[in-house]
Structure formats: structure tokens, C-alpha cells
Design a protein around this motif. Structure first.
Motif, mmCIF file in Angstrom:
data_model
loop_
_atom_site.group_PDB
_atom_site.id
_atom_site.type_symbol
_atom_site.label_atom_id
_atom_site.label_comp_id
_atom_site.label_asym_id
_atom_site.label_seq_id
_atom_site.Cartn_x
_atom_site.Cartn_y
_atom_site.Cartn_z
ATOM 1 N N MET A 72 126.766 28.436 106.567
ATOM 2 C CA MET A 72 126.772 28.537 105.113
ATOM 3 C C MET A 72 127.715 27.523 104.478
ATOM 4 O O MET A 72 127.539 27.131 103.325
ATOM 5 C CB MET A 72 127.117 29.972 104.698
ATOM 6 C CG MET A 72 125.959 30.935 104.948
ATOM 7 S SD MET A 72 126.426 32.677 104.924
ATOM 8 C CE MET A 72 127.122 32.846 103.297
ATOM 9 N N ASP A 73 128.722 27.078 105.235
ATOM 10 C CA ASP A 73 129.613 26.040 104.734
ATOM 11 C C ASP A 73 128.899 24.709 104.552
ATOM 12 O O ASP A 73 129.388 23.828 103.846
ATOM 13 C CB ASP A 73 130.805 25.849 105.679
ATOM 14 C CG ASP A 73 131.975 26.752 105.332
ATOM 15 O OD1 ASP A 73 131.982 27.326 104.222
ATOM 16 O OD2 ASP A 73 132.889 26.902 106.159
ATOM 17 N N GLU B 69 123.152 26.677 96.583
ATOM 18 C CA GLU B 69 122.339 27.274 97.650
ATOM 19 C C GLU B 69 123.041 28.482 98.247
ATOM 20 O O GLU B 69 122.418 29.523 98.494
ATOM 21 C CB GLU B 69 122.068 26.237 98.740
ATOM 22 C CG GLU B 69 121.083 25.155 98.355
ATOM 23 C CD GLU B 69 120.998 24.053 99.391
ATOM 24 O OE1 GLU B 69 119.999 23.309 99.381
ATOM 25 O OE2 GLU B 69 121.921 23.927 100.229
ATOM 26 N N ARG B 70 124.327 28.341 98.476
ATOM 27 C CA ARG B 70 125.078 29.444 99.085
ATOM 28 C C ARG B 70 125.080 30.657 98.177
ATOM 29 O O ARG B 70 124.875 31.785 98.629
ATOM 30 C CB ARG B 70 126.504 28.999 99.391
ATOM 31 C CG ARG B 70 127.316 30.041 100.144
ATOM 32 C CD ARG B 70 128.559 29.428 100.749
ATOM 33 N NE ARG B 70 129.297 30.388 101.564
ATOM 34 C CZ ARG B 70 130.256 30.060 102.419
ATOM 35 N NH1 ARG B 70 130.589 28.795 102.571
ATOM 36 N NH2 ARG B 70 130.878 30.991 103.132
ATOM 37 N N LEU B 71 125.305 30.447 96.892
ATOM 38 C CA LEU B 71 125.318 31.578 95.969
ATOM 39 C C LEU B 71 123.962 32.268 95.927
ATOM 40 O O LEU B 71 123.883 33.497 95.983
ATOM 41 C CB LEU B 71 125.728 31.113 94.572
ATOM 42 C CG LEU B 71 125.826 32.241 93.538
ATOM 43 C CD1 LEU B 71 127.056 32.083 92.672
ATOM 44 C CD2 LEU B 71 124.577 32.285 92.651
ATOM 45 N N ALA B 72 122.895 31.486 95.822
ATOM 46 C CA ALA B 72 121.554 32.081 95.752
ATOM 47 C C ALA B 72 121.243 32.875 97.014
ATOM 48 O O ALA B 72 120.694 33.976 96.957
ATOM 49 C CB ALA B 72 120.512 30.987 95.527
ATOM 50 N N MET C 16 130.791 34.432 100.156
ATOM 51 C CA MET C 16 130.693 33.192 99.401
ATOM 52 C C MET C 16 131.727 32.167 99.853
ATOM 53 O O MET C 16 131.445 30.971 99.911
ATOM 54 C CB MET C 16 130.897 33.482 97.909
ATOM 55 C CG MET C 16 129.709 34.137 97.225
ATOM 56 S SD MET C 16 128.322 32.999 97.015
ATOM 57 C CE MET C 16 129.047 31.793 95.902
ATOM 58 N N LEU C 17 132.933 32.622 100.173
ATOM 59 C CA LEU C 17 134.051 31.708 100.391
ATOM 60 C C LEU C 17 134.495 31.582 101.839
ATOM 61 O O LEU C 17 135.127 30.594 102.211
ATOM 62 C CB LEU C 17 135.239 32.153 99.530
ATOM 63 C CG LEU C 17 134.967 32.234 98.027
ATOM 64 C CD1 LEU C 17 136.115 32.935 97.315
ATOM 65 C CD2 LEU C 17 134.727 30.857 97.442
ATOM 66 N N GLY C 18 134.224 32.605 102.674
ATOM 67 C CA GLY C 18 134.661 32.570 104.070
ATOM 68 C C GLY C 18 136.161 32.633 104.221
ATOM 69 O O GLY C 18 136.701 32.313 105.286
ATOM 70 N N SER C 19 136.860 33.053 103.175
ATOM 71 C CA SER C 19 138.317 33.134 103.195
ATOM 72 C C SER C 19 138.734 34.473 102.614
ATOM 73 O O SER C 19 138.359 34.811 101.482
ATOM 74 C CB SER C 19 138.929 31.992 102.366
ATOM 75 O OG SER C 19 140.293 32.244 102.088
ATOM 76 N N LEU C 20 139.522 35.239 103.383
ATOM 77 C CA LEU C 20 139.949 36.547 102.913
ATOM 78 C C LEU C 20 140.920 36.434 101.744
ATOM 79 O O LEU C 20 140.851 37.200 100.780
ATOM 80 C CB LEU C 20 140.590 37.325 104.066
ATOM 81 C CG LEU C 20 139.628 37.706 105.200
ATOM 82 C CD1 LEU C 20 140.413 38.256 106.389
ATOM 83 C CD2 LEU C 20 138.602 38.727 104.720
ATOM 84 N N SER C 21 141.834 35.470 101.809
ATOM 85 C CA SER C 21 142.801 35.318 100.721
ATOM 86 C C SER C 21 142.121 34.848 99.437
ATOM 87 O O SER C 21 142.430 35.342 98.343
ATOM 88 C CB SER C 21 143.911 34.342 101.122
ATOM 89 O OG SER C 21 143.386 33.060 101.408
ATOM 90 N N GLU C 22 141.190 33.899 99.551
ATOM 91 C CA GLU C 22 140.474 33.436 98.369
ATOM 92 C C GLU C 22 139.576 34.540 97.819
ATOM 93 O O GLU C 22 139.388 34.635 96.599
ATOM 94 C CB GLU C 22 139.649 32.195 98.696
ATOM 95 C CG GLU C 22 140.475 30.945 98.897
ATOM 96 C CD GLU C 22 139.620 29.712 99.105
ATOM 97 O OE1 GLU C 22 138.406 29.861 99.345
ATOM 98 O OE2 GLU C 22 140.145 28.599 99.023
#
Length: 290
Positions: A113-114, A120-123, A22-28
Motif C-alpha cells: 500500500m506504500d 489510490e490508498r484512500l479509495a 492509511m498511514l502504517g504508523s501507530l504514532s501518526e
């Protein structure tokens, strides 16, 4: 509480995978998992029959809020930002690394996806990657089941149009990546053009070091790769999010992480993370100069 902690830990890997996609960030993603735990610890789930589904819904809402906040702050929507990479040994012989490779999603797909809206990304992520039914996705995004289905469909078309999903044959991908590295080390322009798709796209994220890059076309990318010849001598093959890539780290000092998307035996996309600040947060000690 101990029992609840144990039940949560059983789902931690799944939740982190959802959040990373969903986020593309490991820390997030880690922050989202922690927030999910806090919400669970403050909730009465004694009547919840499917805790995994409940947790997936919670972390989906958390990630959706983060994506919406990110979108509202974004001043340069066309700027290139490469998601956090997951790096493993190129040989894939370690069972843990193999699990990471299997569970990862390519950087090129995350970049596409960004460009999706948060809904849309969540779905797309929840349905296409984790088989969450649309009647459960709809309430998360505040839409009907059919509207959620349309969100995922639009996202799917965007992904398909971008050719961001690589061939499934990893050895074939590796041959293309190895050919690129050999040609780059030798400064062989014609060999580089031969291994690149005519419409190849290269994205470069340099953070605050200098403006990001977006280069299109085999000849343009090959010209840049020829100038990369000296650095290529210090590049080592790795797996980046499950696809062939390179880590360039002369004397253990990371310069870049590069991931290739290979379709039909040719490289169609190259994603380069060369942001010194973000590279400094990665443990690349095992992937220094060969």
C-alpha cells in the motif's frame, strides 16, 4: 461537550484502525485521531445524522494530506520501510489479543500500500476495508464517484499482483513459520528452501543502522537465514499484525521483528524490522528469549 466526547470515544477504535491502514504508523495514526477530535470540537454537528460517517470522512482527509506531504518529501521512493508492527502472543488465547489480530492488516499488505498513490490508498482502504461508498470517497479525493471507483480498482490489482494477502488458515501459516524457525536454528539450508516459495521476497528495514535490504528467491533468502542461526536461538514466535512472526530479543534487547506471509503452505514474503530506534519504542518485554 461531555456528550460529544462520549460520542467521539465510541468511534475512536474505528478511527484509529482507519488511520493505521492509511498511514502504517501507530504514532501518526494517534495524531490523526487527535486532530479529528479537535476538528469535531470546533464544529457544529447538531445536524449530522451519521457522526461515524462524518468522522471517517474527516480522518480520511487528514490522512490524505499526511500521505501527500510524505510523498512530496520522499527522496528514495524505492527504499524499504517496514510499517509499525502490532505484536501479540502467538497462541492468540487472550481475547484482547484476538481482537487485535482480527482487526490488524499484514505488514506485507501495508508495504504494498506504500507503493500506491495517496488517492489510490484512500479509495482502497475506505472502500475495500471499511465499506465506505464511492459517492462519499469521491469528494474526499476531489474526484467523481466513477473516478474513485477506478482508483480503488487500480489499488486492488496492485495488491492482488503482489500476493500480499496470506492464507486464511492461521494454523497452516504457523506450521510454515515454525518450520522456518526450526530450520534456521539448525542451519538446515535444504529445509529452509523447502518451506520458502521459489519467488519469496525478504525486505529488511534497518533504519539508520545500514541500508535496507530486498532479497529475492528461496536460495538467497535461505543463505541469509542460515547466517541467522545463532540469533534464531533467541527468537520467539508471535503474531505480527495477525500473521505468524518472530521477535528476536536476547536478554530482553530487541534485535528484530519478523513477519511471514504464507500462501499455499509456503512463505512468500518476509518483512523484517531491525531499526534500533523504532524497536526501542516497542514494548517487547513480554516477548524476550524463550
Amino acid at each position: 461537550m461531555e456528550d460529544l466526547t462520549g460520542r467521539f470515544e465510541a468511534h475512536r477504535g474505528h478511527l484509529r484502525a482507519v488511520a493505521y491502514r492509511m498511514l502504517g504508523s501507530l504514532s501518526e495514526a494517534d495524531d490523526a485521531v487527535q486532530e479529528t477530535w479537535l476538528r469535531l470540537s470546533r464544529s457544529d454537528v447538531s445536524d449530522v445524522r451519521n457522526l461515524g460517517g462524518w468522522l471517517t470522512t474527516v480522518i480520511g482527509r487528514i490522512c490524505l494530506d499526511l500521505l501527500r506531504s510524505r510523498a512530496s518529501r520522499r527522496e528514495e521512493p524505492l527504499d524499504v520501510r517496514i510499517p509499525d508492527p502490532i505484536i501479540a502472543s502467538a497462541d492468540g488465547t487472550d481475547p484482547e489479543q484476538e481482537a487485535v489480530r482480527t482487526d490488524s492488516v499484514g505488514l506485507a499488505l501495508l508495504v504494498v500500500m506504500d507503493t500506491l498513490s495517496p488517492a489510490e490508498r484512500l479509495a482502497y482502504v475506505l472502500h475495500d476495508m471499511f465499506a465506505v461508498p464511492f459517492d462519499e470517497i469521491g469528494p474526499i479525493v476531489g474526484r467523481s464517484k466513477d473516478a474513485a471507483k477506478m482508483l480503488a480498482s487500480r489499488a486492488r490489482r496492485r495488491v492482488e499482483d503482489a500476493n500480499a494477502v496470506p492464507d486464511t488458515d492461521l494454523p497452516r501459516q504457523r506450521r510454515a513459520a515454525d518450520a522456518f524457525l526450526a530450520a534456521a536454528r539448525g542451519g538446515d539450508f535444504d529445509a529452509l528452501v523447502a518451506v520458502l516459495d521459489p519467488d519469496v521476497v525478504l525486505r529488511g528495514d534497518f533504519g539508520d543502522l545500514r541500508p535496507s535490504e530486498l532479497i529475492r528467491g528461496a536460495r538467497n533468502v535461505a543463505e541469509g537465514a542460515v547466517r541467522f542461526a545463532e540469533a534464531a536461538l533467541h527468537s520467539r514466535p508471535v503474531l505480527v499484525n495477525g500473521v505468524p512472526g518472530l521477535v528476536t530479543a536476547p536478554d530482553g534487547q530487541p534485535l528484530s521483528v519478523m513477519a511471514f506471509t504464507v500462501r499455499g503452505g509456503r512463505i512468500t514474503q518476509i518483512d523484517v524490522l531491525a531499526d534500533p530506534a523504532r524497536l526501542g519504542r516497542l514494548d517487547l518485554t513480554a516477548f524476550g528469549s524463550p
